[in-house]
Scaffold this motif. Structure first.
Motif, PDB file in Angstrom:
ATOM      1  N   THR A  63      52.386  43.353  97.099  1.00 22.45           N
ATOM      2  CA  THR A  63      53.275  43.407  98.257  1.00 22.45           C
ATOM      3  C   THR A  63      52.837  44.496  99.222  1.00 22.45           C
ATOM      4  O   THR A  63      52.223  45.488  98.830  1.00 22.45           O
ATOM      5  N   VAL A  64      53.179  44.242 100.480  1.00 21.12           N
ATOM      6  CA  VAL A  64      52.991  45.231 101.540  1.00 21.12           C
ATOM      7  C   VAL A  64      54.281  45.198 102.349  1.00 21.12           C
ATOM      8  O   VAL A  64      54.773  44.114 102.686  1.00 21.12           O
ATOM      9  N   LYS A  65      54.813  46.357 102.636  1.00 24.57           N
ATOM     10  CA  LYS A  65      56.045  46.411 103.411  1.00 24.57           C
ATOM     11  C   LYS A  65      55.709  46.612 104.879  1.00 24.57           C
ATOM     12  O   LYS A  65      54.970  47.526 105.236  1.00 24.57           O
ATOM     13  N   GLU A  66      56.238  45.731 105.719  1.00 26.65           N
ATOM     14  CA  GLU A  66      56.073  45.823 107.168  1.00 26.65           C
ATOM     15  C   GLU A  66      57.471  45.953 107.768  1.00 26.65           C
ATOM     16  O   GLU A  66      58.173  44.955 107.934  1.00 26.65           O
ATOM     17  N   GLY A  67      57.883  47.174 108.050  1.00 28.83           N
ATOM     18  CA  GLY A  67      59.246  47.420 108.510  1.00 28.83           C
ATOM     19  C   GLY A  67      60.208  47.117 107.385  1.00 28.83           C
ATOM     20  O   GLY A  67      60.122  47.702 106.311  1.00 28.83           O
TER      21      GLY A  67
ATOM     22  N   THR B 278      60.465  43.987 106.195  1.00 29.98           N
ATOM     23  CA  THR B 278      59.957  42.755 105.595  1.00 29.98           C
ATOM     24  C   THR B 278      58.901  43.071 104.548  1.00 29.98           C
ATOM     25  O   THR B 278      58.016  43.890 104.768  1.00 29.98           O
ATOM     26  N   VAL B 279      59.006  42.405 103.412  1.00 32.04           N
ATOM     27  CA  VAL B 279      58.006  42.534 102.350  1.00 32.04           C
ATOM     28  C   VAL B 279      57.119  41.302 102.397  1.00 32.04           C
ATOM     29  O   VAL B 279      57.600  40.168 102.347  1.00 32.04           O
ATOM     30  N   ILE B 280      55.825  41.532 102.505  1.00 32.23           N
ATOM     31  CA  ILE B 280      54.833  40.458 102.562  1.00 32.23           C
ATOM     32  C   ILE B 280      54.179  40.348 101.183  1.00 32.23           C
ATOM     33  O   ILE B 280      53.699  41.332 100.628  1.00 32.23           O
ATOM     34  N   TYR B 281      54.150  39.123 100.653  1.00 28.62           N
ATOM     35  CA  TYR B 281      53.566  38.852  99.340  1.00 28.62           C
ATOM     36  C   TYR B 281      52.208  38.177  99.495  1.00 28.62           C
ATOM     37  O   TYR B 281      52.006  37.371 100.405  1.00 28.62           O
ATOM     38  N   SER B 282      51.298  38.516  98.583  1.00 29.30           N
ATOM     39  CA  SER B 282      49.986  37.875  98.547  1.00 29.30           C
ATOM     40  C   SER B 282      49.504  37.833  97.100  1.00 29.30           C
ATOM     41  O   SER B 282      50.051  38.521  96.226  1.00 29.30           O
ATOM     42  N   LEU B 283      48.491  37.006  96.856  1.00 27.11           N
ATOM     43  CA  LEU B 283      47.890  36.972  95.522  1.00 27.11           C
ATOM     44  C   LEU B 283      47.192  38.290  95.256  1.00 27.11           C
ATOM     45  O   LEU B 283      46.478  38.806  96.112  1.00 27.11           O
ATOM     46  N   ARG B 284      47.391  38.830  94.083  1.00 30.62           N
ATOM     47  CA  ARG B 284      46.726  40.083  93.733  1.00 30.62           C
ATOM     48  C   ARG B 284      45.233  39.853  93.525  1.00 30.62           C
ATOM     49  O   ARG B 284      44.411  40.692  93.854  1.00 30.62           O
ATOM     50  N   ASP B 285      44.892  38.704  92.974  1.00 30.70           N
ATOM     51  CA  ASP B 285      43.491  38.368  92.711  1.00 30.70           C
ATOM     52  C   ASP B 285      43.220  36.978  93.264  1.00 30.70           C
ATOM     53  O   ASP B 285      43.881  36.018  92.864  1.00 30.70           O
ATOM     54  N   PRO B 286      42.254  36.832  94.156  1.00 31.07           N
ATOM     55  CA  PRO B 286      41.973  35.508  94.728  1.00 31.07           C
ATOM     56  C   PRO B 286      41.514  34.481  93.691  1.00 31.07           C
ATOM     57  O   PRO B 286      41.568  33.275  93.945  1.00 31.07           O
ATOM     58  N   LEU B 287      41.096  34.925  92.522  1.00 30.70           N
ATOM     59  CA  LEU B 287      40.689  33.982  91.479  1.00 30.70           C
ATOM     60  C   LEU B 287      41.861  33.163  90.945  1.00 30.70           C
ATOM     61  O   LEU B 287      41.661  32.108  90.331  1.00 30.70           O
ATOM     62  N   ILE B 288      43.096  33.616  91.199  1.00 29.42           N
ATOM     63  CA  ILE B 288      44.271  32.834  90.795  1.00 29.42           C
ATOM     64  C   ILE B 288      44.234  31.476  91.483  1.00 29.42           C
ATOM     65  O   ILE B 288      44.586  30.459  90.882  1.00 29.42           O
ATOM     66  N   LYS B 289      43.783  31.444  92.715  1.00 23.54           N
ATOM     67  CA  LYS B 289      43.642  30.174  93.444  1.00 23.54           C
ATOM     68  C   LYS B 289      42.690  29.250  92.699  1.00 23.54           C
ATOM     69  O   LYS B 289      42.962  28.060  92.531  1.00 23.54           O
TER      70      LYS B 289
END
Length: 109
Positions: A64-68, A70-81
């Motif tokens: 996660t990254v907090k922008e104001g 709002t919490v933005i979620y992303s895959l921690r490891d692109p290999l999950i894809k």
């Protein structure tokens, strides 16, 4: 040592053992999203999505990254894809085998 690795793998796959968590990971495979975007794409209420995101965070599958506010979620490891794509291919192979078996059974009737 080997047992610890096996336990780690088992815990990792337990984190994938929920349809909504799989769907969240599939969506995040396409790019980062906030909770509201995920809710809209999944068609579920916020508390359910937030619960599943908490599990994914605890198992280090998403970051996660907090922008104001709002919490933005992303895959921690692109290999999950890649993992999700391989799983899809395995399931497709099983479906092809099942369809073939059903066709053979119907021919015998």
């Amino acid at each position: 040592m080997e047992r610890g690795i096996q336990q780690f793998k088992a815990d990792f796959f337990k984190a994938l053992a929920h349809p909504m968590r799989i769907r969240i990971l599939e969506i995040l495979s396409q790019g980062e999203r906030n909770v509201n975007e995920l809710q809209g794409m999944i068609g579920s209420e916020g508390s359910a999505v937030s619960q599943q995101l908490a599990v994914l965070r605890a198992k280090n599958l998403v970051s996660t990254v907090k922008e104001g506010t709002t919490v933005i979620y992303s895959l921690r490891d692109p290999l999950i894809k890649d993992l999700l794509e391989v799983a899809r291919q395995i399931f497709n192979n099983h479906l092809v085998e099942s369809i073939s078996l059903l066709e053979d059974i119907s021919k015998q009737s």
